[in-house]
Design an enzyme around this catalytic site. Structure first.
Site, PDB file in Angstrom:
ATOM      1  N   TYR A 111       0.834  -1.202   0.000  1.00  0.00           N
ATOM      2  CA  TYR A 111       0.000   0.000   0.000  1.00  0.00           C
ATOM      3  C   TYR A 111       0.871   1.256   0.000  1.00  0.00           C
ATOM      4  CZ  TYR A 111      -3.801   3.134   1.473  1.00  0.00           C
ATOM      5  OH  TYR A 111      -4.730   4.146   1.568  1.00  0.00           O
TER       6      TYR A 111
ATOM      7  N   ALA B 115      -5.295  11.338   5.825  1.00  0.00           N
ATOM      8  CA  ALA B 115      -4.614  10.744   6.979  1.00  0.00           C
ATOM      9  C   ALA B 115      -5.625   9.932   7.786  1.00  0.00           C
ATOM     10  CB  ALA B 115      -3.941  11.825   7.821  1.00  0.00           C
TER      11      ALA B 115
END
Length: 263
Positions: A156, A187
């Site tokens: 990822y 985030a």
């Protein structure tokens, strides 16, 4: 604010997540602006999402597609071209923080790259002729993991790092076409997937409090709705001179001085 998105064809990958996921929320916000959302995802719940929008008079579509398979992506682009003939904006949103770390198999690592980065390239490549017709634009959904690391998720992290590289590469490649390319950096966002992850932890509530405490602005998670709002503004003509940018929507989590966290 009227963002001028009415009747704009906007393709959103990873759009058939659980209700309240980032992709699904983006689609709902597009519909509210009068845009034409085209949902691209492998999950069959996309059929119900598109039908709900159609019942409201919105010319939405769902194209069921395994986004880890570039041949299926090519076929999806042909379907979109046949129905609409253009793409005003492409939002590459699909992403799974799949935990393919250094102990993962090579197959798992390669799959992570295919889903989380190669799909962005393939979708953009095959939609590009439709984007060129109308000087559309590209918006890639990225992650702070590419900038900060996380641990245990090499696939990822590498993919999202690649997505940022592609974002600026395409901004350069397509500048003569008048096509903008930007990325959103996410985030800590309170999505259904995040909620599910917290619930798997023995100390989930403590972990959540610890994370929220570290978000400088208002000590809270970013909502999917806030991310969707930023996405819509960025693809709209209200953001017509913005390209090659990484736009961080995170309450200051990644970039602000750590001294803000001192109690």
């Amino acid at each position: 604010m009227d963002l001028g998105l009415k009747d704009k064809v906007v393709v959103v990958t990873g759009a058939a997540g659980i209700k309240g996921s980032i992709g699904e929320t983006i689609v709902q916000h597009l519909a509210a602006e009068g845009a034409i959302p085209v949902l691209v995802d492998r999950n069959a719940r996309g059929f119900a999402y598109a039908e709900e929008l159609q019942q409201k008079g919105i010319n939405a579509s769902f194209v069921q597609t395994d986004l880890s398979d570039y041949k299926q992506i090519e076929a999806a682009a042909k379907i979109i071209d046949e129905k609409y003939g253009r793409v005003d904006a492409l939002i590459n949103n699909v992403g799974v923080n799949d935990g393919a770390g250094l102990d993962a198999s090579m197959d798992d690592f390669m799959y992570s790259l295919k889903l989380n980065m190669v799909s962005f390239f393939a979708m953009t490549k095959y939609c590009l002729p439709m984007l060129k017709k109308v000087k559309g634009n590209i918006l890639n959904i990225g992650s702070k993991v590419a900038l900060t690391g996380q641990g245990g998720t090499s696939g990822y992290a590498a993919s999202k790092g690649g997505v940022f590289g592609l974002t600026r590469e395409w901004a350069v490649d397509l500048i003569k076409e008048g096509i903008r390319s930007n990325a959103i950096v996410i985030a800590e966002s309170w999505t259904p997937a995040y909620d599910n992850w917290i619930k798997t932890l023995d100390n989930g509530e403590e972990k959540l409090k610890s994370i929220v405490k570290k978000i400088p602005l208002e000590n809270r998670m970013t909502t999917p709705s806030e991310i969707a709002d930023q996405c819509l503004f960025t693809i709209s003509e209200k953001s017509s001179h913005t390209t090659g940018q990484f736009i961080t929507v995170d309450g200051g989590y990644v970039n602000l001085d750590r001294s803000l966290l001192t109690e």
